[in-house]
Design an enzyme around this catalytic site. Structure first.
Site, short mmCIF file in Angstrom:
data_model
loop_
_atom_site.label_atom_id
_atom_site.label_comp_id
_atom_site.label_asym_id
_atom_site.label_seq_id
_atom_site.Cartn_x
_atom_site.Cartn_y
_atom_site.Cartn_z
CD GLU A 172 -5.02 5.39 -1.92
OE1 GLU A 172 -4.88 4.66 -2.92
OE2 GLU A 172 -4.06 5.86 -1.28
CD GLU A 297 -2.78 4.03 2.24
OE1 GLU A 297 -1.92 3.99 1.33
OE2 GLU A 297 -3.92 3.56 2.13
#
Ligand code: AHR
Length: 515
Positions: A172, A297
């Protein structure tokens, strides 16, 4: 039951990749410490791993586990977690404000993965570190004995290379919360260099570039196009992350529940857009490979609960220097899941299977205690949350080829997505064994529906009549019902009444149910 929907029009999508049933273990809260690892637990093995948790991981059918993060990886030093435990340094971990004791590191996780029968997907630190440390780590885990880092691994008791193929280049990195976060251009440049160098070392590596942390990020799209176009040559995957929750769960307003039940509509759009960006990168590079999506995720996460907890911490902390001890294995993100959450996760799994031509890997986030299907009580039992069941069914039985249906059935209305199909379905069929799996959800909160799945186009016109070997449904009159430590079997799948007639399998799905 107000309607019967017949589904007989299927399109073959792709072979079902085993990596679609991956999960995620991060050194966050009680995910590792007090989760997979608790050396004082009665079931702990010689390395300190809980056998009761391992048994549930195996029952869940997980195939691949992403490790060690997550946000922690961006301030993580992999070598801290190697060598004799008593010599490992204890560090402050910035992402979740916790103490990292390093009792568990890559060596230990390798042993755990062998026990669990899972592949490792390893993430490298692109926040406080970069190229050299990634190369060192690669040499440590995969190198043949005879060079500096590989010999350290041998000295630490692992003579064989770990053969880790899939590598996440950071986590991320578009998120302002991420230690060392980057602009699209900065990350594109970093990925190009790291992936290039790692593939010089081992050309067979499968490199995963960070995609956007969610479709709501301001740089969504720009990020993917910039990064993928620049590093196209070296990449096998781009990651996608998406979490969903019922925004009205506290007040239990029906509107919130309706939107939540339609979450897979968002996932579908997300997949289509990321695939489009990957195709753009392919065109720009005049390439011949498709960059696949690693949906590494996904799941239900009550982010509002976490945000409140974070705000309370921040308010309680005085401005300035934080010289107090940081918590060890704090209780973080320990969501308890409802029956509706399990139905939504079931529909997300159906969506992943329906797009498995493009989504070739996925990790449900996370595995134990932290937004997880498995709950481990300190010095107590481990138990299954509601969301355990839809995942386990798919992971243990979806084999062969995935078939996506065209459904023209009853709809229900949502603010965000308009009218959506109430029923979702996917079929997998293994021609070698001539066994298959029908997964379905009814996400209509107000009505039951009957589903008739005619498998003729999949199993063949002249096939023998279908035999149903097992059928189960997850449904509760109260969709907010959960399992708890005191009543861990409150919500479990029950036998589903099914009729099989020739090639058609029919069953009724109550409101908010998975089968
Ligand atoms: O899974 C919890 C967190 O969600 C991860 O650490 C991070 O990658 C994401 O924001």
């Amino acid at each position: 039951h107000d309607t019967t929907t017949t589904i007989d029009d299927f399109t073959a999508v792709a072979d079902v990749p085993r990596r679609l049933f991956g999960s995620f273990v991060e050194q966050l809260g009680r995910g590792v410490y007090g989760g997979i690892y608790e050396p004082t637990h009665p079931t702990a093995d010689t390395l300190g791993f809980r056998r009761d948790v391992l048994d549930l991981v195996k029952e869940l059918g997980v195939t691949c586990v992403r490790y060690p993060g997550g946000n922690i990886v961006s301030n993580y030093r992999w070598e801290d977690g190697t060598g004799p435990r008593e010599l490992r340094p204890v560090r402050r971990e910035l992402a979740w404000h916790q103490t990292e004791t390093n009792e568990v590191g890559i060596d230990d996780f390798y042993h755990w993965s062998k026990e669990a029968g899972t592949e490792i997907m390893l993430a490298v630190n692109m926040g406080t570190r970069g190229l050299q440390e990634a190369l060192d780590e690669l040499e440590y885990v995969n190198g043949a004995p005879g060079t500096y880092w590989a010999d350290k691994r041998v000295a630490n008791g692992i003579p064989e290379p770990m053969n880790i193929a899939m590598w996440c280049i950071g986590n991320e990195m578009d998120g302002p919360w991420q230690v060392g976060h980057m602009t699209p251009d900065e990350y594109a440049s970093a990925v190009e260099k790291v992936a290039h160098a790692m593939k010089l070392a081992e050309s067979g590596l499968e490199m995963v570039a960070c995609g956007s942390s969610s479709a709501q990020m301001p740089t969504f799209g720009t990020w993917e196009k910039t990064v993928l176009a620049r590093a196209y040559e070296y990449l096998s995957f781009v990651s996608a992350h998406a979490y969903y929750h019922d925004q009205d769960h506290e007040t239990r307003k029906p509107e919130g529940m309706r939107e939540f039940l339609a979450s897979s509509e968002d996932m579908k759009r997300f997949i289509a857009t990321v695939a489009g960006c990957a195709d753009y990168a392919k065109a720009q590079n005049h390439g011949d490979k498709d960059i696949a999506i690693s949906f590494d995720e996904w799941g239900v996460w009550y982010q509002d609960i976490w945000q409140k907890q974070e705000a309370e911490w921040k308010a309680a902390e005085t401005e300035g220097l934080h010289t107090e001890p940081w918590p060890k294995a704090p209780h973080l993100l320990e969501d308890i899941y409802t029956t509706a959450d399990a139905v939504v996760e079931g529909s997300l799994m159906i969506t992943l299977l329906k797009h498995c031509d493009r989504v070739r890997s996925a990790s449900r986030a996370q595995l134990v205690n932290v937004i997880a299907p498995i709950r481990a009580e300190e010095n107590g039992p481990a138990w299954r949350q509601t969301i355990f069941y839809p995942f386990a069914e798919a992971a243990n039985h979806a084999r062969g080829t995935a078939y996506a249906p065209t459904i023209d059935g009853p709809t229900f209305h949502t603010e965000t997505y308009g009218d959506v199909q109430a029923l979702e379905n996917v079929v997998t069929w293994d021609e070698a064994t001539r066994e298959g799996l029908i997964l379905a959800v009814n996400r209509n909160p107000d009505a039951a529906h009957v589903l008739a799945v005619d498998l003729r186009s999949i199993i063949g016109e002249d096939a023998d009549a279908v035999t149903v070997t097992h059928a189960q449904v997850l449904h509760e009159a109260d969709p907010y019902r959960t399992n708890t430590a005191d009543d861990p079997l409150a919500v479990t799948p029950r036998p589903l009444e099914v009729s099989a007639d020739g090639s058609t399998v029919s069953f009724a799905l109550p409101p908010i149910s998975w089968a």
